[in-house]
Design a protein around this motif. Sequence first.
Motif, PDB file in Angstrom:
ATOM      1  N   ARG A 151      28.281  28.749 -25.757  1.00 26.68           N
ATOM      2  CA  ARG A 151      29.511  28.130 -25.233  1.00 26.68           C
ATOM      3  C   ARG A 151      30.610  29.176 -25.080  1.00 26.68           C
ATOM      4  O   ARG A 151      31.408  29.115 -24.153  1.00 26.68           O
ATOM      5  CB  ARG A 151      29.965  26.989 -26.146  1.00 26.68           C
ATOM      6  CG  ARG A 151      28.978  25.807 -26.161  1.00 26.68           C
ATOM      7  CD  ARG A 151      29.466  24.691 -27.060  1.00 26.68           C
ATOM      8  NE  ARG A 151      30.560  23.964 -26.437  1.00 26.68           N
ATOM      9  CZ  ARG A 151      31.751  23.782 -26.986  1.00 26.68           C
ATOM     10  NH1 ARG A 151      32.017  24.259 -28.164  1.00 26.68           N
ATOM     11  NH2 ARG A 151      32.677  23.103 -26.345  1.00 26.68           N
ATOM     12  N   VAL A 188      30.055  31.090 -21.796  1.00 20.95           N
ATOM     13  CA  VAL A 188      30.461  30.418 -20.554  1.00 20.95           C
ATOM     14  C   VAL A 188      31.940  30.010 -20.598  1.00 20.95           C
ATOM     15  O   VAL A 188      32.448  29.421 -19.652  1.00 20.95           O
ATOM     16  CB  VAL A 188      29.580  29.182 -20.223  1.00 20.95           C
ATOM     17  CG1 VAL A 188      28.158  29.616 -19.974  1.00 20.95           C
ATOM     18  CG2 VAL A 188      29.633  28.138 -21.321  1.00 20.95           C
ATOM     19  N   ARG A 222      33.008  31.334 -12.358  1.00 22.76           N
ATOM     20  CA  ARG A 222      32.388  30.005 -12.429  1.00 22.76           C
ATOM     21  C   ARG A 222      31.306  29.779 -11.399  1.00 22.76           C
ATOM     22  O   ARG A 222      30.463  28.902 -11.565  1.00 22.76           O
ATOM     23  CB  ARG A 222      33.463  28.922 -12.362  1.00 22.76           C
ATOM     24  CG  ARG A 222      34.244  28.933 -13.639  1.00 22.76           C
ATOM     25  CD  ARG A 222      35.234  27.832 -13.760  1.00 22.76           C
ATOM     26  NE  ARG A 222      36.197  28.246 -14.781  1.00 22.76           N
ATOM     27  CZ  ARG A 222      37.497  28.114 -14.681  1.00 22.76           C
ATOM     28  NH1 ARG A 222      38.006  27.537 -13.622  1.00 22.76           N
ATOM     29  NH2 ARG A 222      38.282  28.542 -15.634  1.00 22.76           N
ATOM     30  N   TYR A 243      25.102  27.440 -16.545  1.00 26.44           N
ATOM     31  CA  TYR A 243      24.965  27.035 -17.947  1.00 26.44           C
ATOM     32  C   TYR A 243      24.154  25.752 -18.017  1.00 26.44           C
ATOM     33  O   TYR A 243      24.455  24.779 -17.331  1.00 26.44           O
ATOM     34  CB  TYR A 243      26.362  26.820 -18.533  1.00 26.44           C
ATOM     35  CG  TYR A 243      26.432  26.290 -19.951  1.00 26.44           C
ATOM     36  CD1 TYR A 243      25.555  26.739 -20.937  1.00 26.44           C
ATOM     37  CD2 TYR A 243      27.399  25.361 -20.317  1.00 26.44           C
ATOM     38  CE1 TYR A 243      25.649  26.264 -22.246  1.00 26.44           C
ATOM     39  CE2 TYR A 243      27.506  24.888 -21.612  1.00 26.44           C
ATOM     40  CZ  TYR A 243      26.628  25.346 -22.579  1.00 26.44           C
ATOM     41  OH  TYR A 243      26.734  24.874 -23.854  1.00 26.44           O
ATOM     42  N   VAL A 244      23.105  25.761 -18.816  1.00 25.46           N
ATOM     43  CA  VAL A 244      22.330  24.546 -19.039  1.00 25.46           C
ATOM     44  C   VAL A 244      22.415  24.210 -20.520  1.00 25.46           C
ATOM     45  O   VAL A 244      21.957  24.977 -21.374  1.00 25.46           O
ATOM     46  CB  VAL A 244      20.859  24.714 -18.611  1.00 25.46           C
ATOM     47  CG1 VAL A 244      20.096  23.420 -18.833  1.00 25.46           C
ATOM     48  CG2 VAL A 244      20.775  25.127 -17.151  1.00 25.46           C
ATOM     49  N   THR A 245      23.059  23.056 -20.814  1.00 28.25           N
ATOM     50  CA  THR A 245      23.242  22.648 -22.203  1.00 28.25           C
ATOM     51  C   THR A 245      21.919  22.171 -22.796  1.00 28.25           C
ATOM     52  O   THR A 245      20.961  21.880 -22.073  1.00 28.25           O
ATOM     53  CB  THR A 245      24.257  21.501 -22.285  1.00 28.25           C
ATOM     54  OG1 THR A 245      23.867  20.502 -21.343  1.00 28.25           O
ATOM     55  CG2 THR A 245      25.652  21.985 -21.944  1.00 28.25           C
ATOM     56  N   SER A 295      18.311  19.092 -15.144  1.00 25.10           N
ATOM     57  CA  SER A 295      19.492  19.824 -15.609  1.00 25.10           C
ATOM     58  C   SER A 295      19.382  21.306 -15.242  1.00 25.10           C
ATOM     59  O   SER A 295      20.356  21.920 -14.806  1.00 25.10           O
ATOM     60  CB  SER A 295      19.593  19.648 -17.128  1.00 25.10           C
ATOM     61  OG  SER A 295      20.863  19.967 -17.596  1.00 25.10           O
ATOM     62  N   LEU A 296      18.169  21.844 -15.393  1.00 30.71           N
ATOM     63  CA  LEU A 296      17.931  23.250 -15.046  1.00 30.71           C
ATOM     64  C   LEU A 296      18.109  23.474 -13.538  1.00 30.71           C
ATOM     65  O   LEU A 296      18.741  24.437 -13.105  1.00 30.71           O
ATOM     66  CB  LEU A 296      16.526  23.650 -15.497  1.00 30.71           C
ATOM     67  CG  LEU A 296      16.071  25.083 -15.225  1.00 30.71           C
ATOM     68  CD1 LEU A 296      16.986  26.075 -15.916  1.00 30.71           C
ATOM     69  CD2 LEU A 296      14.627  25.289 -15.698  1.00 30.71           C
ATOM     70  N   CYS A 306      19.978  21.880 -11.564  1.00 27.34           N
ATOM     71  CA  CYS A 306      21.404  21.806 -11.220  1.00 27.34           C
ATOM     72  C   CYS A 306      22.118  23.131 -11.486  1.00 27.34           C
ATOM     73  O   CYS A 306      23.185  23.376 -10.926  1.00 27.34           O
ATOM     74  CB  CYS A 306      22.083  20.682 -12.001  1.00 27.34           C
ATOM     75  SG  CYS A 306      21.557  19.054 -11.455  1.00 27.34           S
ATOM     76  N   ALA A 307      21.537  23.972 -12.359  1.00 23.64           N
ATOM     77  CA  ALA A 307      22.112  25.306 -12.575  1.00 23.64           C
ATOM     78  C   ALA A 307      21.502  26.313 -11.612  1.00 23.64           C
ATOM     79  O   ALA A 307      22.193  27.153 -11.049  1.00 23.64           O
ATOM     80  CB  ALA A 307      21.882  25.753 -14.014  1.00 23.64           C
TER      81      ALA A 307
END
Lengths: 266, 239
Positions: free
Chosen positions: B47, B50, B73, B78-80, B138-139, B141-142
């Motif tokens: 965190r 990023v 940005r 970043y993948v949480t 999610s991946l 989307c990054a």
Amino acid sequence: MTAATLQPVRARTTHLSPRLTAATAGRVLRQLRHDHRTIAMLLVLPSALLGLLYLLWKDVPTLPGQPGIFDRVGLTMLGIFPFVVMFLVTSIAMLRERTSGTLERLLTTPQGRLDLLLGYGLAFGLAAALQALVTVTVATTVYDLDVAGSVTLVVLIAVVDAVLGVALGLLASAFARSEFQAVQFMPVIVLPQFFLCGLLVPVDQMAGWLQAISHVLPLTYAVEALQEVGRSASATGTMWADIAIVAGAALLALALAAATLRRRTS
Amino acid sequence: MDVVTVTDLVVERGRRQVLNGLSFTVPVGQVTGLLGPSGSGKTTLMRALVGVQLVRSGAVTVLGEPAGSPGLRSRVGYVTQAPSVYEDLTVRENVRYFAALYGMSSREAEAATADVGLSDSGGQLVRDLSGGQRGRVSLACALVGAPEVLVLDEPTVGLDPVLRVELWGRFHALAAAGTTLIVSSHVMDEAGRCDRLLLLRDGDLIADSTPAQLRADGRSDDLEQAFLNLITAREGITA
């Protein structure tokens, strides 16, 4: 290590991109489109509740020369429904962004904070316009709601009220850590405005200090604007001033919401 | 060239110090593994990289700019750990939304969806997917932003072994194309797949190494055992 690298990064709240705002508005509307029950409730519920009020006062006699109670209350409710509904929907939607981690993720993308909030305002403003069209049409045709002025103005005021609800909902959600808290912001922020807006007791008949409070609450101006449309056939200056005040309050709330949206958290 | 420079990074959460003054660098175009047990500070460190973590002191520089700068940005993805995508949207709608935020087209969204092996599920709502599939959305989307630095928090948790191998293959392909990847994991068998290793324990960086070097330093071919040996040796010194 230089002193400069120790400075916290200031996020730009003024950064605005119509393209990113539109992308977020589109995304919020797409989420809504997948939720059929919410769409149905958004469109039908205000009309149904208004119908209940209509039936409640249908057989209550009114003084000659005075407007019917339903004409006064029903018209005001056209402004209050979108405000309350959009406040609730937005504060929950924003809390979901926060708890699901998507908010933190969005804050790492090129999208600015104000883009995100305006995207929400735009999406729910459009939904509110649709809701107001349905409710106003039903009210004036089925329930014989008497409006002296233009019905288009009623829809416009309803949309501005909805955007105010969205903006206050976004602001309130910044202070809610859980769903329980978010839902309870509704009575905190909505009910005092409802009590003091001039519907239950006309503002000029309130105690002086209550009048003072009423005059700083934006919903008071929304209600006054609707009453102006209800009374006079053409748009009045007071009505435009009222709409401007409500819109200004909404923008102020959006700016405050952007300022309270922290990119860096512990 | 170093893509990430971390200097004396201290992070506190509540009254607890989570990172105790870390310093390290990450070179370009490699897969750097961030390993350590749960609670060692991996997510907090990511965190900070990023720029969403409040930092007590120290500096984090990414691609020459302070972490979280507006200019970074579109360059840092970043993948949480928990999939942060919209459950009430389809796979395609999610990836297209993030594509739009990064200024990419729907064609690039399709490509990113294919990269994570979800082309056939494009029209499915994310809430109807398995946990592993959600993680891949999610991946995607990054990936769709084609970032220069990709920070991935435990991206392979809950994936079946075949997919895990596939994803590691994808990570190395990205690294070969010049992307810098920082991947966290608490499973030591993934450490062997990284080019470089950062081992975290209780907020301290206890090794900044390579798998080969770690095996030598920890006197074991088994990375887990090598890690343990290092900790024991270290605590022997400080005790």
